[in-house]
Design a protein around this motif. Structure first.
Motif, PDB file in Angstrom:
ATOM      1  N   ASN A  95      -0.653  15.415   7.784  1.00 30.88           N
ATOM      2  CA  ASN A  95      -1.645  15.190   6.468  1.00 30.88           C
ATOM      3  C   ASN A  95      -2.332  13.360   6.479  1.00 30.88           C
ATOM      4  O   ASN A  95      -1.417  13.092   6.154  1.00 30.88           O
ATOM      5  N   ILE A  96      -2.981  13.608   7.244  1.00 31.02           N
ATOM      6  CA  ILE A  96      -3.844  12.488   8.099  1.00 31.02           C
ATOM      7  C   ILE A  96      -4.443  11.643   5.832  1.00 31.02           C
ATOM      8  O   ILE A  96      -3.692   9.984   5.957  1.00 31.02           O
ATOM      9  N   GLU A  97      -4.862  12.511   5.157  1.00 30.08           N
ATOM     10  CA  GLU A  97      -5.103  11.945   3.495  1.00 30.08           C
ATOM     11  C   GLU A  97      -3.249  10.955   3.494  1.00 30.08           C
ATOM     12  O   GLU A  97      -3.627  10.052   2.992  1.00 30.08           O
ATOM     13  N   ALA A  98      -2.484  11.632   3.547  1.00 34.16           N
ATOM     14  CA  ALA A  98      -0.607  11.006   3.753  1.00 34.16           C
ATOM     15  C   ALA A  98      -0.552  10.023   3.876  1.00 34.16           C
ATOM     16  O   ALA A  98      -0.296   8.874   3.484  1.00 34.16           O
ATOM     17  N   SER A  99      -1.045  10.165   5.331  1.00 34.97           N
ATOM     18  CA  SER A  99      -0.520   8.785   6.704  1.00 34.97           C
ATOM     19  C   SER A  99      -1.506   8.167   5.583  1.00 34.97           C
ATOM     20  O   SER A  99      -0.728   6.810   6.109  1.00 34.97           O
ATOM     21  N   ILE A 100      -2.721   7.564   5.597  1.00 40.65           N
ATOM     22  CA  ILE A 100      -3.277   6.817   4.904  1.00 40.65           C
ATOM     23  C   ILE A 100      -2.966   6.188   3.912  1.00 40.65           C
ATOM     24  O   ILE A 100      -2.770   5.246   4.261  1.00 40.65           O
ATOM     25  N   LEU A 101      -2.317   7.232   3.120  1.00 40.85           N
ATOM     26  CA  LEU A 101      -2.297   6.763   1.902  1.00 40.85           C
ATOM     27  C   LEU A 101      -1.203   5.707   1.518  1.00 40.85           C
ATOM     28  O   LEU A 101      -1.025   4.719   1.394  1.00 40.85           O
ATOM     29  N   ILE A 102      -0.026   6.442   2.586  1.00 40.49           N
ATOM     30  CA  ILE A 102       1.534   5.325   2.919  1.00 40.49           C
ATOM     31  C   ILE A 102       1.114   4.059   3.401  1.00 40.49           C
ATOM     32  O   ILE A 102       1.311   3.091   2.823  1.00 40.49           O
ATOM     33  N   VAL A 103       0.390   4.157   4.191  1.00 34.39           N
ATOM     34  CA  VAL A 103       0.151   2.980   5.222  1.00 34.39           C
ATOM     35  C   VAL A 103      -0.523   2.242   4.506  1.00 34.39           C
ATOM     36  O   VAL A 103       0.123   0.607   4.235  1.00 34.39           O
ATOM     37  N   MET A 104      -1.718   2.113   3.640  1.00 39.13           N
ATOM     38  CA  MET A 104      -2.546   1.032   2.202  1.00 39.13           C
ATOM     39  C   MET A 104      -1.204   1.092   1.716  1.00 39.13           C
ATOM     40  O   MET A 104      -1.417  -0.602   0.581  1.00 39.13           O
ATOM     41  N   THR A 105      -0.047   1.512   0.723  1.00 36.84           N
ATOM     42  CA  THR A 105       0.550   1.399  -0.250  1.00 36.84           C
ATOM     43  C   THR A 105       1.360   0.499   0.261  1.00 36.84           C
ATOM     44  O   THR A 105       2.006  -0.741   0.151  1.00 36.84           O
ATOM     45  N   LEU A 106       2.052   0.806   1.841  1.00 40.85           N
ATOM     46  CA  LEU A 106       2.286   0.042   2.339  1.00 40.85           C
ATOM     47  C   LEU A 106       2.307  -2.025   2.454  1.00 40.85           C
ATOM     48  O   LEU A 106       2.915  -2.606   2.620  1.00 40.85           O
ATOM     49  N   LYS A 107       0.779  -1.433   3.094  1.00 38.83           N
ATOM     50  CA  LYS A 107       0.569  -3.080   3.326  1.00 38.83           C
ATOM     51  C   LYS A 107      -0.026  -3.933   1.980  1.00 38.83           C
ATOM     52  O   LYS A 107      -0.101  -4.480   1.451  1.00 38.83           O
ATOM     53  N   GLU A 108      -0.558  -3.019   0.659  1.00 39.63           N
ATOM     54  CA  GLU A 108       0.375  -4.241  -0.554  1.00 39.63           C
ATOM     55  C   GLU A 108       1.115  -4.013  -1.198  1.00 39.63           C
ATOM     56  O   GLU A 108       1.261  -5.403  -1.534  1.00 39.63           O
ATOM     57  N   MET A 109       2.281  -3.814  -0.671  1.00 37.57           N
ATOM     58  CA  MET A 109       3.760  -3.852  -0.886  1.00 37.57           C
ATOM     59  C   MET A 109       4.670  -4.802  -0.070  1.00 37.57           C
ATOM     60  O   MET A 109       5.223  -4.874  -0.166  1.00 37.57           O
ATOM     61  N   GLY A 110       3.173  -5.355   0.454  1.00 32.67           N
ATOM     62  CA  GLY A 110       3.271  -6.456   1.663  1.00 32.67           C
ATOM     63  C   GLY A 110       4.847  -6.318   2.718  1.00 32.67           C
ATOM     64  O   GLY A 110       5.140  -7.034   3.466  1.00 32.67           O
ATOM     65  N   VAL A 111       4.692  -5.483   2.912  1.00 35.25           N
ATOM     66  CA  VAL A 111       5.493  -5.015   4.958  1.00 35.25           C
ATOM     67  C   VAL A 111       4.681  -5.096   5.973  1.00 35.25           C
ATOM     68  O   VAL A 111       3.546  -5.463   5.729  1.00 35.25           O
ATOM     69  N   LYS A 112       5.922  -6.555   6.402  1.00 35.25           N
ATOM     70  CA  LYS A 112       4.571  -7.440   7.516  1.00 35.25           C
ATOM     71  C   LYS A 112       4.549  -6.710   8.241  1.00 35.25           C
ATOM     72  O   LYS A 112       2.764  -6.601   9.076  1.00 35.25           O
ATOM     73  N   GLU A 113       4.883  -5.466   8.890  1.00 36.59           N
ATOM     74  CA  GLU A 113       4.268  -4.572  10.242  1.00 36.59           C
ATOM     75  C   GLU A 113       4.752  -3.096  10.305  1.00 36.59           C
ATOM     76  O   GLU A 113       5.148  -2.973   9.163  1.00 36.59           O
ATOM     77  N   VAL A 114       3.550  -2.518  10.214  1.00 37.57           N
ATOM     78  CA  VAL A 114       2.741  -0.786  10.040  1.00 37.57           C
ATOM     79  C   VAL A 114       3.345  -0.398  11.204  1.00 37.57           C
ATOM     80  O   VAL A 114       1.854  -1.281  11.673  1.00 37.57           O
ATOM     81  N   VAL A 115       3.466   0.408  11.959  1.00 48.42           N
ATOM     82  CA  VAL A 115       3.691   1.430  12.824  1.00 48.42           C
ATOM     83  C   VAL A 115       2.883   3.035  12.432  1.00 48.42           C
ATOM     84  O   VAL A 115       3.829   3.006  11.581  1.00 48.42           O
TER      85      VAL A 115
END
Lengths: 100, 228
Positions: free
Chosen positions: B76-96
């Protein structure tokens, strides 16, 4: 007469089992002494005499693994597990090799 | 101890969560599927069933406090992108994040993912390499020019010492470790072997058939050595 034939048959079976046990022990001796090709030779003989002995396949598996013939090793561990699904040593080695 | 979150517990996510836990890391595992959460709940630190596209739900489980978040939702590409953006906005330092197509990977990179992985493609390359050169057990590309490889001792070198083998002089590569398998008899009487590592081997150490070499050097030299 039938009884005698039965006794002869049983005796032959026992002799064969004893011979296979000796060959496995010899294979283990060669394994410990790092004589891989000798180990494969005697274990191959044991395999021909008793093709349903999981220990023969396990021993062949670890010798192949030592030589880094990993596909052959996997094949041997699979054979041992087909005969005896709870053969723990074969299970351990096969799990390690799966994915290599 | 670094804290990790694994979002999406399919085969890839499950494997990541299990390995991190085995290495002693604190793992927060998340999936919307109850069964998948149940499967990991007996080994990870925390396992939570929630919709990871829901920012409030993520906030509630404290995802902002993890050091690394692994997003293993590929299909689910849309969900994947949305989750990554949310994590970055929430300040998660490193996202893989896991990607399934090159475009998916490109988008993930552009929105700030530290490392994009293509598990299927990477595994395909690894398998193809191992089929093309069967005695290569592992290869790590350090750059386009240098690699570390794990390979079996070539037949023409077996029995010689490291210095006699001339690996360094002939191929310009360094042997950084040698793995030996030492035959033994277990306590239960079964023949088995133990693996012994010789890190930074000495020139007079002997290389035997079946030993595994870990080599570091330019790809050109490693390729020559592979061919013998």
């Amino acid at each position: 007469m039938v009884k005698k034939e039965e006794n002869d048959f049983n005796q032959k079976q026992a002799d064969r089992k004893a011979k296979v046990k000796d060959l496995i022990e010899m294979g283990e001796f060669y394994f410990i002494n790092q004589k891989w090709d000798n180990a494969i030779e005697v274990l191959g003989k044991a395999q021909k005499m008793e093709p349903n002995n999981p220990d023969v396949y396990y021993n062949l598996g670890i010798v192949y693994e030592m030589k880094n013939y990993l596909e052959e090793a996997k094949h041997m561990f699979e054979k041992a597990l087909k005969i005896k699904p709870d053969h723990e040593c074969s299970k351990k080695h096969l799990n390690k090799l799966v994915g290599t | 101890m670094r804290k990790f979150a694994v979002i999406g517990l399919g085969r890839f996510g499950y494997g990541v969560a299990k390995t991190l836990t085995e290495k002693g890391c604190e793992v927060l595992a998340i999936d919307s599927d109850e069964e998948k959460v149940k499967d990991v709940s007996n080994f990870v630190t925390h396992a939570v069933q929630l919709d990871a596209t829901d920012e409030d739900a993520l906030h509630h489980v404290g995802i902002q406090y993890v050091d690394v978040a692994v997003v293993s939702i590929g299909e689910n590409i849309e969900a994947s992108i949305l989750i990554v953006m949310t994590l970055k906005e929430m300040g998660v330092k490193e996202v893989v994040a896991k990607a399934v197509t090159p475009i998916h990977g490109k988008v993930l990179r552009n929105i700030g993912v530290s490392k994009v992985v293509f598990p299927e493609r990477d595994m395909a390359i690894k398998i193809a390499n191992s089929l093309a050169v069967p005695n290569i057990l592992e290869q790590i590309e350090l750059s386009s020019e240098y690699s570390i490889i794990e390979t079996t001792v070539p037949e023409n070198i077996a029995g010689r010492t490291l210095i006699e083998s001339g690996i360094r002089d002939r191929f310009g590569v360094n042997v950084i470790a040698v793995k030996k398998r030492v035959p033994t008899i277990t306590e239960s009487g079964e023949p088995d072997f133990v693996e012994e590592w010789n890190v930074s081997p000495m020139p007079e150490d002997r290389l035997e058939e079946g030993d595994v070499l870990v080599l570091l050097g330019p790809n050109e030299g490693l390729n020559k050595l592979k061919k013998g």
